[in-house]
Design an enzyme around this catalytic site. Sequence first.
Site, PDB file in Angstrom:
ATOM      1  N   PHE A 157      -3.351   4.529 111.563  1.00 23.82           N
ATOM      2  CA  PHE A 157      -3.392   3.734 110.429  1.00 23.82           C
ATOM      3  C   PHE A 157      -2.911   2.643 110.889  1.00 23.82           C
ATOM      4  O   PHE A 157      -1.700   1.572 111.007  1.00 23.82           O
ATOM      5  CB  PHE A 157      -1.442   4.750 109.897  1.00 23.82           C
ATOM      6  CG  PHE A 157      -1.506   3.977 108.116  1.00 23.82           C
ATOM      7  CD1 PHE A 157      -2.346   4.060 107.242  1.00 23.82           C
ATOM      8  CD2 PHE A 157      -0.724   2.536 108.390  1.00 23.82           C
ATOM      9  CE1 PHE A 157      -1.899   3.767 105.963  1.00 23.82           C
ATOM     10  CE2 PHE A 157      -0.289   2.192 107.183  1.00 23.82           C
ATOM     11  CZ  PHE A 157      -1.391   2.912 105.938  1.00 23.82           C
ATOM     12  N   ASP A 242      -1.248  -2.585 117.606  1.00 27.89           N
ATOM     13  CA  ASP A 242      -0.722  -2.584 116.500  1.00 27.89           C
ATOM     14  C   ASP A 242       0.970  -2.329 116.651  1.00 27.89           C
ATOM     15  O   ASP A 242       1.000  -1.361 116.542  1.00 27.89           O
ATOM     16  CB  ASP A 242      -0.966  -2.451 115.208  1.00 27.89           C
ATOM     17  CG  ASP A 242      -1.231  -1.816 113.898  1.00 27.89           C
ATOM     18  OD1 ASP A 242      -0.113  -2.923 113.608  1.00 27.89           O
ATOM     19  OD2 ASP A 242      -1.552  -1.520 112.809  1.00 27.89           O
ATOM     20  N   LYS A 271       5.502  -6.051 108.271  1.00 23.33           N
ATOM     21  CA  LYS A 271       6.822  -5.561 108.230  1.00 23.33           C
ATOM     22  C   LYS A 271       8.337  -6.119 108.261  1.00 23.33           C
ATOM     23  O   LYS A 271       8.802  -7.219 107.814  1.00 23.33           O
ATOM     24  CB  LYS A 271       6.924  -4.385 108.760  1.00 23.33           C
ATOM     25  CG  LYS A 271       5.563  -3.405 108.425  1.00 23.33           C
ATOM     26  CD  LYS A 271       5.280  -1.723 108.593  1.00 23.33           C
ATOM     27  CE  LYS A 271       4.608  -0.991 107.787  1.00 23.33           C
ATOM     28  NZ  LYS A 271       4.926  -1.265 106.092  1.00 23.33           N
TER      29      LYS A 271
END
Length: 416
Positions: A157, A242, A271
Amino acid sequence: MEPTATLDPALGYAAERAATEREIARVDEHAAHNYAPLPVVAASAEGAWITDVEGRRYLDCLAAYSAVNFGHRNPELTAVAHAQLDTLTLTSRAFHSDKLGTFTTELAALAGKDMVLPMNTGAEAVESALKVARKWGADVKGVAADRANIIVASGNFHGRTITIVSFSDDPQARGGFGPFTPGFRTVPYGDARAIADAIDEHTVAVLLEPIQGEAGVLVPPADYLPAVRDLCTRENVLLVCDEIQSGLGRTGYTFASQHWGVVPDIYTLGKALGGGIVPVSAVVADRDVLGVLHPGEHGSTFGGNPLAAAVGTAVVRMLARGEYQAMARERGAQLQAGLRGLIGSGVTAVRGLGLWAGVDIDPAAGGGKAVSKRLAARGLLVKDTHGDTLRFAPPLVVTADEIDWAVAQLAEVLAS
């Protein structure tokens, strides 16, 4: 603060909910239905706690998918944001601001790299890294035009843009959104040999999550990332980690890849880099990688804006002190032990590192969504994924008492 002293679990969803239902109805009528949220309407928050529109309080064990690592309205971060709001918020990149140089310098130092490409969202950071890897392949490795390929892992994801869902194997993310972007090869997660078999002379990068979050907080075998790092070095392929969810203190280190002593060629960050205040993301790499970009080849009006840079710098400085990583290690060990103690009592497996855990719920308990709703009724917010898995990712400022209380709520829900 004692959780049980400030929350009455008996209130649950049976309490007065007129304001909650009114706000949910407004969202359902006018906002696109691209989410299926829990029936909780937040009105304020502080630290690890959220208060809804009727005054009920909830322990937040999701932390906006790790965007709120430092707690809601962290006073150190909000002070920086307030001060910046009074001076300068946006210039675009048409000229310089007095905050961008400090941000890029200190973030590069934190990551041990030379350069930073500031963007806004995590998906933008991944898209940018993909472009950089392809440009590096063309300019440095000498891959022929339109022949570059990038290896990714099953269960990944990395966002939901068209290019990113092009290499997703989640049918919900892909259905109806084709045609898809070519140039990606998917191999099983955790299998370095499969990556070796997939590499050819046109491979420019391997893109991986050090720990797969959306897939259920999957931690790879201990030899996986080191083997991939060695392979990428030997084959002249960029390793892209990531760290948008796994990084910035969540697992007890600044970057999750540090658990295995691995340094990638490119980090994608997001984030928590915005401190739960503004969207901030970045691609971080050395000059021989990010230096392939030239003016006009990539950009963002808001990327690196003064407000984002000021908040991002404050986040970097907090991480440089090491205290949040230490909190994640200490409290994370407590969380992992507490959750593992429920295996056999409605829990079938627990995975994770630091303050990040995937908890597989016995289907007999009603599934992840049902359990998450029952927990919300008791004042505990977690989110389900892949049907029977709950993710726990509280802010790093969560206390020992709050963790014990959260584990107890899960135990009581499963026992009932």
